[in-house]
Design an enzyme around this catalytic site. Structure first.
Site, PDB file in Angstrom:
ATOM      1  N   LYS A   1       2.328   0.908   0.598  1.00 42.45           N
ATOM      2  CA  LYS A   1       2.400   2.206   0.926  1.00 42.45           C
ATOM      3  C   LYS A   1       3.425   2.660   1.893  1.00 42.45           C
ATOM      4  CE  LYS A   1       1.353   6.431   2.590  1.00 42.45           C
ATOM      5  NZ  LYS A   1       1.785   7.305   4.103  1.00 42.45           N
TER       6      LYS A   1
ATOM      7  N   SER B   1       0.663   1.005   4.910  1.00 45.01           N
ATOM      8  CA  SER B   1       1.167   1.937   5.534  1.00 45.01           C
ATOM      9  C   SER B   1       1.544   1.301   6.974  1.00 45.01           C
ATOM     10  CB  SER B   1       0.263   3.297   6.105  1.00 45.01           C
ATOM     11  OG  SER B   1       1.402   4.123   6.597  1.00 45.01           O
TER      12      SER B   1
ATOM     13  N   ASP C   1       9.312 -10.388   9.082  1.00 43.59           N
ATOM     14  CA  ASP C   1      10.682 -10.468   8.775  1.00 43.59           C
ATOM     15  C   ASP C   1      11.547 -10.938  10.149  1.00 43.59           C
ATOM     16  OD1 ASP C   1      10.425  -9.419   6.450  1.00 43.59           O
ATOM     17  OD2 ASP C   1      11.463  -7.607   6.595  1.00 43.59           O
TER      18      ASP C   1
END
Length: 561
Positions: free
Chosen positions: A315, A290, A301
Site C-alpha cells: 500500500k 503503508s 534500502d
C-alpha cells in the site's frame, strides 16, 4: 440513475475543491460545476417525485471515489471521528475493551484508571442495557457499540450489567473521560541482550511511545533490537519518518512522495538518532502496510538492518484528508510513496472496483507465496540498495529472509474450530467460569504453567462437540499443539494484557527465533551476495527459509470504547 448520482457528487466535490484543484483550468471546472448545479436544481424543481439529495450524495460519493483507486475513500460524519481515534492517540469514552459474543457485549478488560474502573465495572461483565434501552441482539456490532459508548468528556451513560452466572442486572452510571490509546503493545527483552518492540500502528504518539520503550530497554541492557511490524496497517507518514531517524546515519533518504499535482518531496535522516549503529531486525508480513512499509523499506534500502518474514501488503498511495462542512471527509490519493532505491511501494491496480486487488492476499495464498519463496512473482524492475543489493519493484517489501507458513499440522478440524469462532468462544467462557482462580496468576509464565495441567484441549473438544463440531480424535491429535497454543494464548490475553500475550506467542514463533539467530550470528547488517557466498565457502551458513506455524492472529480482537 448512475449518471444522476455521479452528477451530484460532482457538485459537492466541485463546489468545495474547485479552487484548490483548478490551477490552469478554471473555466473547465466552473463550466462543469454550473452544469451539475443546474441538473440538481432541475431534479429538485421538476422531478416527478421528491428527491432525497443528501441521501443520494452519501451513496454516490463512495462510488465515484471507488472509480479512482483502492484507497481513496469517503467517510461519513458519523464515522469520521471513530476513523481518527486510533491515529489520534486518545478518545473520549467509558474506558473498556470489549468483545461481542452470542449477541452480547462482554467487557474484556477495564482500562486502568478509566471511568469504568472508577464506576465499579469488572472484566467479564455483560452490558445488556444502555440508558434503559436493550443493548443486545444480532444487529449489535462493534461500530454500533463504539458509537453508543463513546461520547464527549463529562457526559454520563447508564449501563445495565449482568455479572457472573446469577443473571441479575445491576446498574452503573459511568462518566465519560479521555482514554489514552497506545501503539506499542509490547516492549521487553527476548534474551539478555536483545530488545523486542511490537508496533501496532503509526499514530500521533507512536514515536514518543517508542522513545520511552527504548529508554526502558536501555535500562535492561539491550544491545540489539527486533522491531515487529507484522499486522501493522500503517498510519501517519511523519511518524514512520521520525522512527526511521533513530536508526539511520545522516542524510540518508527515508522515503519520497510524488504525484501528478504533488511535486517530489524527499524525507532524509538528520543524523541525530540514538541507535544508528545498533544491530537491527525488522519483522513484516502480508498485513504490514503503508507507513510500516515505509519504515521497512528505509531500513532495507539503506542496508541498515535485516528484514525477516513475508512480503508486505503493498500500500503505497498517499491520502490527504479533505473535510466537508457537515463533518464528513474524503481521503483522496494525492501521491505515491517511493522507497530510497526508487521502487514504488504500491502494488498494481486498475481503476475502478478491482476485484483482483481486493482478493490479492487470497491469491497469494492460493499461488503458494505464503509457503515458498520461489512463488513470489516480482512484476517490477530491479532496483539497488545503498551497497548495491538487488531489490524489486512491483509492490510491497520482499524480506531479506523469507519465513513460510507451515501447514503440516493444519487439519480440517483445526481450521473449522478456528474459523467458526468456537475456540474464541470456549476461551471466553472458560475464562468467565474460572476467573477467580485464574486471577491468582499475575504473569504469563505462572499462568501458562497452571493451565498446562488443566487438559485444555480435551475440554475444548468436549465443548466443541456439544456445539456441533464433531470430535475427530486423529485430527485433534495431529493439531494438538496448534489447538493448545491458540487456546493458551487467548487465556493469557483474557487474564493479563497484550504484552503477556505477545510474550507467549513469541516464545513459540519461528520468525522471532530466526531474528534471534541472525542477531546472534552477527548478520543483522546486510552484505552483498558475493560476500555472503564467500562466507558460505568458508563454512558460514546462509539463511534461506524457515518453517512458520500460523497459530494465531497477532492483532487484538477486541474494540475500545
Amino acid at each position: 440513475m448512475w449518471l444522476a448520482l455521479s452528477c451530484i457528487v460532482g457538485i459537492v466535490i466541485g463546489s468545495f475543491y474547485g479552487i484548490q484543484f483548478s490551477q490552469g483550468r478554471p473555466s473547465i471546472i466552473k463550466a462543469g460545476a454550473n452544469k451539475l448545479s443546474n441538473l440538481l436544481t432541475g431534479l429538485d424543481q421538476y422531478y416527478v417525485d421528491s428527491v432525497d439529495v443528501t441521501g443520494l450524495v452519501e451513496k454516490a460519493i463512495p462510488i465515484i471515489l471507488g472509480e479512482l483507486d483502492p484507497h481513496s475513500v469517503y467517510i461519513s460524519a458519523d464515522d469520521a471521528e471513530l476513523a481518527e481515534d486510533d491515529l489520534r492517540g486518545s478518545f473520549s469514552g467509558v474506558g473498556i475493551e470489549f468483545i461481542i459474543r452470542n449477541d452480547t457485549l462482554r467487557v474484556q478488560n477495564v482500562i486502568s484508571g478509566g471511568p469504568s474502573e472508577r464506576a465499579g465495572l469488572l472484566a467479564g461483565d455483560k452490558i445488556v442495557t444502555v440508558d434503559d434501552s436493550v443493548f443486545t441482539g444480532e444487529d449489535l456490532t462493534n461500530e454500533i457499540a463504539m458509537h453508543t459508548l463513546k461520547g464527549p468528556k463529562g457526559t454520563q451513560v447508564r449501563l445495565g450489567i449482568v455479572r457472573g452466572l446469577d443473571g441479575q442486572k445491576k446498574e452503573f452510571t459511568v462518566t465519560r473521560d479521555v482514554i489514552e490509546t497506545h501503539s506499542i503493545s509490547a516492549a521487553y527483552m527476548l534474551d539478555e541482550t536483545t530488545g523486542y518492540v511490537k508496533i501496532k500502528n503509526f499514530a500521533e504518539n507512536t514515536y514518543e511511545e517508542l522513545i520511552i520503550a527504548l529508554a526502558q530497554l536501555s535500562m535492561d541492557g539491550f544491545q540489539q533490537l527486533v522491531i515487529d511490524l507484522r499486522g501493522n496497517t500503517g498510519g501517519y507518514l511523519q511518524t514512520a519518518v521520525n522512527i526511521a531517524q533513530q536508526f539511520l546515519p545522516r542524510n540518508r533518504l527515508i522515503v519520497y512522495t510524488e504525484g501528478l499535482h504533488s511535486s517530489r518531496e524527499n524525507y532524509r535522516s538528520n543524523g541525530r538518532g540514538s541507535y544508528q549503529y545498533m544491530p537491527l531486525v525488522v519483522l513484516i508480513d502480508e498485513g504490514s502496510a503503508s507507513a510500516s512499509e515505509i519504515l521497512a523499506g528505509a531500513i532495507q534500502d539503506n542496508d541498515r538492518g535485516t528484514i525477516i518474514g513475508r512480503r508486505s501488503f503493498g500500500k503505497g498511495l498517499v491520502q490527504q484528508p479533505i473535510p466537508f462542512t457537515d463533518g464528513s471527509l474524503m481521503r483522496l490519493t494525492i501521491a505515491r510513496y517511493y522507497s530510497p532505491s526508487g521502487r514504488c511501494i504500491q502494488k498494481p491496480y486498475t481503476s475502478g472496483m478491482d476485484r483482483d486487488y481486493e482478493e490479492d492476499l487470497l491469491m497469494r495464498y492460493q499461488n503458494g507465496e505464503f509457503f515458498s519463496q520461489d512463488s513470489i512473482h516480482h512484476t517490477g524492475p530491479e532496483f539497488y540498495t545503498h551497497i548495491g543489493r538487488t531489490v524489486y519493484g512491483g509492490g510491497g517489501i520482499t524480506p531479506d529472509i523469507f519465513v513460510p507458513q507451515d501447514t503440516a499440522n493444519y487439519t480440517s478440524y483445526y481450521k473449522e474450530a478456528l474459523m467458526s469462532g468456537l475456540m474464541l468462544q470456549f476461551c471466553y467462557e472458560y475464562t468467565d467460569q474460572n476467573r477467580q482462580k485464574l486471577k491468582e496468576f499475575t504473569d504469563e509464565a505462572s499462568l501458562v504453567k497452571y493451565i498446562k495441567k488443566q487438559n485444555i484441549v480435551e475440554k475444548f473438544a468436549q465443548y466443541a462437540d456439544g456445539q456441533g463440531l464433531r470430535r475427530r480424535n486423529l485430527m485433534i491429535q495431529q493439531s494438538h499443539e496448534l489447538l493448545e497454543q491458540f487456546i493458551f494464548s487467548r487465556l493469557v490475553y483474557n487474564m493479563l494484557d497484550e504484552q503477556s500475550w505477545m510474550q507467549y506467542l513469541n516464545s513459540h514463533d519461528p520468525v522471532v527465533k530466526e531474528a534471534l539467530r541472525v542477531l546472534k550470528e552477527g548478520k543483522a547488517f546486510p552484505k552483498l551476495e558475493e560476500e555472503d557466498n564467500e562466507a558460505t565457502s568458508n563454512g558460514g551458513p546462509v539463511a534461506k527459509a524457515f518453517d512458520y506455524h500460523p497459530t494465531h492472529q497477532r492483532t487484538s480482537l477486541v474494540a475500545k470504547a
